[in-house]
Design an enzyme around this catalytic site. Structure first.
Site, mmCIF file in Angstrom:
data_model
loop_
_atom_site.group_PDB
_atom_site.id
_atom_site.type_symbol
_atom_site.label_atom_id
_atom_site.label_comp_id
_atom_site.label_asym_id
_atom_site.label_seq_id
_atom_site.Cartn_x
_atom_site.Cartn_y
_atom_site.Cartn_z
ATOM 1 N N CYS A 1 -74.608 -11.481 34.383
ATOM 2 C CA CYS A 1 -74.270 -11.489 35.985
ATOM 3 C C CYS A 1 -74.546 -10.306 36.633
ATOM 4 O O CYS A 1 -75.602 -10.079 37.032
ATOM 5 C CB CYS A 1 -72.844 -11.837 35.719
ATOM 6 S SG CYS A 1 -71.895 -12.254 37.296
ATOM 7 N N HIS B 1 -72.017 -17.021 32.148
ATOM 8 C CA HIS B 1 -71.031 -16.058 31.180
ATOM 9 C C HIS B 1 -71.220 -16.584 29.978
ATOM 10 O O HIS B 1 -70.205 -17.362 29.715
ATOM 11 C CB HIS B 1 -69.809 -15.540 31.610
ATOM 12 C CG HIS B 1 -69.733 -14.641 33.009
ATOM 13 N ND1 HIS B 1 -69.702 -13.392 32.938
ATOM 14 C CD2 HIS B 1 -69.839 -14.827 34.307
ATOM 15 C CE1 HIS B 1 -69.876 -12.819 33.932
ATOM 16 N NE2 HIS B 1 -69.944 -13.686 35.180
ATOM 17 N N GLU C 1 -70.648 -15.217 27.156
ATOM 18 C CA GLU C 1 -69.406 -14.491 26.290
ATOM 19 C C GLU C 1 -68.102 -15.333 26.726
ATOM 20 O O GLU C 1 -67.327 -15.021 26.009
ATOM 21 C CB GLU C 1 -69.504 -13.151 26.667
ATOM 22 C CG GLU C 1 -68.703 -12.766 28.167
ATOM 23 C CD GLU C 1 -69.561 -12.852 29.335
ATOM 24 O OE1 GLU C 1 -69.181 -12.291 30.283
ATOM 25 O OE2 GLU C 1 -70.787 -13.529 29.334
#
Length: 272
Positions: free
Chosen positions: A95, A237, A239
């Protein structure tokens, strides 16, 4: 020994701990470090085998998303970063980190003349920005879950061997990938630099359709790598989807398509 991973914190980044957790779960040993601490001793970068630039809003996105962070990387850490990349140690930008790598010129890297991506013995001052991540086509901040397709012909070390879709959220206002010259898209494709694309739940191309492609990115591009494959940047994302319990429909028994695989590939390559 577990590969050591540096999670580089800048003022305003806020996904540091999630990125560190992902790297730890993937078999690495993550450490979060403020950019000022690293800038005071840039040689410390070489104590690590992998670098992650996490998401957030570095420097409040003043001058544009990732722009000031890119300047910090270029002029305070330029030589150290160039040598790190010359050693083919993996770098992941998520990002805001992706935005910064694009604005340093590292991603997608030099296209027009296909010059070497970095000067191994000096700073990357000769790099030029050949792409951008600009305002979403819908004109507003996007926060939603999306499906990503790893591209089988990509040279990216983070997506190597991945054939299952990845399901994870986006959260950005400036995520629309555009090349400075749209005519360079075929070369980007031919060089295997498109690592991830937006698709539907069945894996069919988004074909620019909103919200499958949440920002209007050129050719449904969600993530690109440089020509070496060692640097990956992506807007979504991964994660944020490390456990089956994080799936938005986990209570209905849906699971799978974790983002952890990207980190596992990076850690494996870093420890190679």
């Amino acid at each position: 020994m577990k590969p050591r991973v540096l999670i580089l914190h800048a003022p305003g980044t806020n996904r540091d701990r999630e990125a560190a957790l992902a790297c730890d779960l993937a078999g690495g040993q993550a450490q979060i470090m403020h950019i000022n601490e690293l800038s005071a001793a840039p040689a410390r970068l070489h104590d690590f085998q992998m670098l992650v630039l996490p998401g957030g809003f570095s420097f409040g996105d003043d001058l544009g998303a990732g722009k000031l962070w890119a300047l910090e990387l270029r002029y305070r850490l330029g030589d150290a970063l160039a040598h790190f990349h010359a050693a083919r140690r993996p770098i992941l930008g998520i990002c805001n980190g992706f935005q910064a790598l694009v604005k340093t010129g590292y991603l997608p890297g030099p296209l027009p003349g296909d010059a070497p991506p970095v000067n191994p013995t000096g700073s990357p001052s000769d790099l030029v920005q050949t792409a951008t991540l600009t305002r979403n086509a819908a004109g507003h901040f996007e926060c939603r879950w999306v499906h990503l397709q790893p591209q089988p012909d990509s040279v990216c070390v983070f997506t190597a061997g991945l054939d299952d879709l990845i399901f994870c959220p986006v959260a950005h206002g400036e995520g629309r990938f555009e090349l400075a010259a749209a005519a360079d898209l075929p070369r980007l494709q031919a060089q295997g630099q498109i690592a991830l694309t937006y698709v539907d739940a069945a894996g069919a191309p988004a074909a620019g359709a909103y919200p499958l492609n949440p920002n209007g990115s050129l050719a449904d591009i969600a993530g690109v790598c440089d020509r070496t494959g060692a640097i990956l940047g992506l807007m979504p994302h991964p994660e944020d989807h490390l456990s089956p319990l994080q799936h938005p429909a986990a209570s209905r028994g849906l699971h799978g398509r974790l983002g952890l695989a990207l980190f596992a590939n990076g850690i494996r390559y870093a420890g190679g």
